[in-house]
Design a protein around this motif. Structure first.
Motif, PDB file in Angstrom:
ATOM      1  N   ASP A 252     -34.993   0.160  20.770  1.00 11.08           N
ATOM      2  CA  ASP A 252     -33.906   0.418  21.728  1.00 11.08           C
ATOM      3  C   ASP A 252     -33.577  -0.826  22.566  1.00 11.08           C
ATOM      4  O   ASP A 252     -32.439  -0.986  23.020  1.00 11.08           O
ATOM      5  CB  ASP A 252     -34.293   1.600  22.622  1.00 11.08           C
ATOM      6  CG  ASP A 252     -33.119   2.070  23.475  1.00 11.08           C
ATOM      7  OD1 ASP A 252     -32.005   2.162  22.934  1.00 11.08           O
ATOM      8  OD2 ASP A 252     -33.324   2.320  24.680  1.00 11.08           O
ATOM      9  N   ALA A 255     -31.177  -2.327  20.252  1.00  9.72           N
ATOM     10  CA  ALA A 255     -29.985  -1.487  20.068  1.00  9.72           C
ATOM     11  C   ALA A 255     -29.094  -1.543  21.306  1.00  9.72           C
ATOM     12  O   ALA A 255     -27.872  -1.668  21.216  1.00  9.72           O
ATOM     13  CB  ALA A 255     -30.399  -0.053  19.764  1.00  9.72           C
ATOM     14  N   HIS A 275     -37.247   8.576  14.737  1.00 12.69           N
ATOM     15  CA  HIS A 275     -35.999   8.264  15.428  1.00 12.69           C
ATOM     16  C   HIS A 275     -35.545   6.826  15.137  1.00 12.69           C
ATOM     17  O   HIS A 275     -34.350   6.556  14.940  1.00 12.69           O
ATOM     18  CB  HIS A 275     -36.220   8.470  16.933  1.00 12.69           C
ATOM     19  CG  HIS A 275     -35.023   8.148  17.748  1.00 12.69           C
ATOM     20  ND1 HIS A 275     -33.916   8.968  17.798  1.00 12.69           N
ATOM     21  CD2 HIS A 275     -34.728   7.068  18.526  1.00 12.69           C
ATOM     22  CE1 HIS A 275     -33.005   8.420  18.576  1.00 12.69           C
ATOM     23  NE2 HIS A 275     -33.467   7.271  19.024  1.00 12.69           N
ATOM     24  N   ASP A 276     -36.516   5.895  15.083  1.00 13.79           N
ATOM     25  CA  ASP A 276     -36.176   4.493  14.807  1.00 13.79           C
ATOM     26  C   ASP A 276     -35.659   4.334  13.370  1.00 13.79           C
ATOM     27  O   ASP A 276     -34.708   3.597  13.118  1.00 13.79           O
ATOM     28  CB  ASP A 276     -37.409   3.602  14.992  1.00 13.79           C
ATOM     29  CG  ASP A 276     -37.986   3.682  16.401  1.00 13.79           C
ATOM     30  OD1 ASP A 276     -37.209   3.639  17.360  1.00 13.79           O
ATOM     31  OD2 ASP A 276     -39.224   3.791  16.514  1.00 13.79           O
ATOM     32  N   THR A 279     -32.139   5.416  13.320  1.00  9.09           N
ATOM     33  CA  THR A 279     -31.258   4.399  13.914  1.00  9.09           C
ATOM     34  C   THR A 279     -30.958   3.302  12.890  1.00  9.09           C
ATOM     35  O   THR A 279     -29.808   2.888  12.722  1.00  9.09           O
ATOM     36  CB  THR A 279     -31.933   3.771  15.161  1.00  9.09           C
ATOM     37  OG1 THR A 279     -32.226   4.826  16.081  1.00  9.09           O
ATOM     38  CG2 THR A 279     -31.040   2.744  15.822  1.00  9.09           C
ATOM     39  N   CYS A 280     -31.988   2.823  12.210  1.00 13.07           N
ATOM     40  CA  CYS A 280     -31.792   1.753  11.213  1.00 13.07           C
ATOM     41  C   CYS A 280     -30.925   2.248  10.062  1.00 13.07           C
ATOM     42  O   CYS A 280     -30.024   1.536   9.589  1.00 13.07           O
ATOM     43  CB  CYS A 280     -33.133   1.264  10.674  1.00 13.07           C
ATOM     44  SG  CYS A 280     -34.086   0.356  11.902  1.00 13.07           S
ATOM     45  N   GLN A 282     -28.669   4.605  10.041  1.00  8.59           N
ATOM     46  CA  GLN A 282     -27.262   4.773  10.438  1.00  8.59           C
ATOM     47  C   GLN A 282     -26.563   3.433  10.605  1.00  8.59           C
ATOM     48  O   GLN A 282     -25.381   3.292  10.303  1.00  8.59           O
ATOM     49  CB  GLN A 282     -27.178   5.573  11.744  1.00  8.59           C
ATOM     50  CG  GLN A 282     -27.259   7.059  11.480  1.00  8.59           C
ATOM     51  CD  GLN A 282     -27.682   7.856  12.707  1.00  8.59           C
ATOM     52  OE1 GLN A 282     -27.743   7.332  13.816  1.00  8.59           O
ATOM     53  NE2 GLN A 282     -27.984   9.122  12.491  1.00  8.59           N
TER      54      GLN A 282
END
Ligand code: GUN
Ligand code: ZN
Length: 444
Positions: A252, A255, A275-276, A279-280, A282
């Motif tokens: 984050d 990000a 969750h990480d 994020t990657c 997406q």
């Protein structure tokens, strides 16, 4: 027109998502035709031989196995002098070995000499593309790209950005780091095959102002990359939480600053959460799996099969991470990747493994339309492996029942000795058997 004849292996799809049969292309006797640095045709020798123009330059490797040149998604060229340094985990290793070594690159002549050695060692290992950390000194980037231009290799590299928590001699400032990177981008990004990568070392050595400057560089220049380190070591992660208490996670921090996008490559990512990974996925961002380094520095075991999960696949490249890593050979890196996966109860098969080193690496860099395959239109970077490179390999090779067993044997027993020749844009840049200097260009 140039032609290369050998057995050949190439991947056409992702074996973490599809069956081996859907992904693997193998010809026992194949021909690659090269025109203007690009593959003009690829297929079985018997089919293509009649199309060979008279006078074409044909090179044959009767025992060779050709495949796309290897892609190293994470490596530090200035750390050659500390490869295999005893006794530390990440943060102490940086202070004791790495930062002193990187200070030597204030001297342009030193940078030039190491860049030349590094390029040769990559090509000797069959690696034709790499994403490379230089040092904070712009001359370290100049030296690297100049050598890469000489060989015409497709390389991605950048100046390290650090404005805190490192020796004074290795620090820039947010503004100076921006200006120097901007000038290097203008000079090198898109010069021949060279591509630039904005390179904040990792969150602990950059202030928020410098991370913002890195984001501004990405916005100012189309097509440049970003590389940094992420969640490699538990002490490092705890430090990032202290330095950036307002952020939800290490990722984050990046990000929040606009550094997580397509063309972002995060080294390691060992201790990531679901969750990480999302994020990657997406963002189209990639992780560099660096197993020899992770074992050597005692950092931990990368969750390859979780990262590559077809439900929300994250792009993964294979990195040597020299000097934390212990070999520039992607074969040896695959050997370690197999063991790291095995420790988590998974089996990394040979087709998945060679995908990571070739087409998967290209996908992680969003270069899979031009690199990572033997196919018409692809850039003609390739490696010819020798499955009989050592007496033991020759003996073991006699007991391989099919190409998949042979590939697995190559990645477990092979290293730079198993590289017979390396081609860059259709030119032989390394030929193990050439008398005198096996490289196309002199070291001096
Ligand atoms: N984290 C920050 N810098 C480095 C480096 O040079 N090597 C590795 N392995 N991790 C890092
Ligand atoms: Zn690294």
């Amino acid at each position: 027109m140039k032609a290369i004849r050998a057995a050949a292996v190439t991947l056409k799809d992702n074996p973490f998502e599809k069956s081996v049969a859907d992904c693997l292309v193998y010809h026992e006797d194949a021909l690659v035709l090269v025109e203007d640095g690009t593959i003009a045709a690829f297929g079985p020798y018997a089919e293509l031989a009649p199309t060979l123009p008279a006078g074409a330059d044909l090179v044959e490797y009767p025992d060779g196995l050709m495949m796309p040149g290897f892609i190293d998604a994470h490596v530090h060229y200035p750390q050659l002098e500390v490869i295999g340094a005893y006794g530390s985990q990440l943060l102490e290793w940086l202070e004791r070995y790495t930062f002193p070594a990187e200070q030597h690159f204030a001297d342009a002549a030193h940078a030039d000499a190491v860049a030349k050695l590094f390029l040769r060692e990559l090509l000797r290992a069959g690696t034709t593309t790499a994403m490379v950390y230089c040092t904070v000194h712009p001359q370290s980037v100049e030296a690297f790209f100049a050598e890469s231009v000489r060989y015409n290799t497709r390389m991605i590299a950048g100046k390290v950005l650090m404005d805190r928590n490192a020796p004074a001699a290795l620090l820039d400032t947010a503004e100076r780091g921006y200006d120097e990177s901007d000038a290097l981008i203008r000079r090198w990004h898109g010069t021949g095959r060279q591509l630039y990568c904005v390179t904040p070392r990792f969150a602990p050595t950059s202030t928020q102002a410098q991370l913002d400057a890195a984001g501004a560089l990405l916005r100012a220049h189309d097509g440049v990359y970003l590389q940094t380190h992420l969640c490699e070591n538990l002490d490092e992660i705890a430090w990032v939480h202290e330095l950036f208490p307002e952020r939800a996670s290490y990722l984050d921090v990046y990000a929040h600053t606009g550094l997580v996008g397509a063309r972002s490559m995060f080294g390691h990512g060992i201790h990531l959460h679901e969750h990480d990974f999302c994020t990657c996925h997406q963002a189209g961002a990639a992780l560099a799996h660096c197993p020899t380094s992770n074992l050597f520095l005692g950092s931990g075991l990368f969750k390859l099969f979780e990262a590559a999960d077809p439900v929300r696949p994250v792009r993964v490249g294979l990195g040597t991470d020299v000097g934390g890593g212990t070999s520039l050979s992607q074969l040896q890196t695959l050997n370690a990747a197999y063991k790291v996966a095995a420790m988590a109860g998974h089996k990394l098969n040979a087709v998945q493994a060679f995908y990571l080193a070739t087409l998967g690496g290209a996908r992680s860099l969003h270069l899979d339309e031009r690199l990572g395959r033997l196919a018409p239109g692809y850039e003609a970077d390739l490696v010819v492996l020798d499955p009989k490179a050592t007496p033991l390999m020759a003996f073991r090779n006699g007991y391989c029942r099919d190409i998949i067993e042979q590939l697995f044997m190559l990645m477990v027993l092979g290293d730079d000795r198993a590289v017979r020749a390396t081609y860059v844009a259709g030119e032989t840049v390394y030929d193990r058997e050439r008398s005198g200097d096996p490289f196309r260009y002199a070291e001096g």
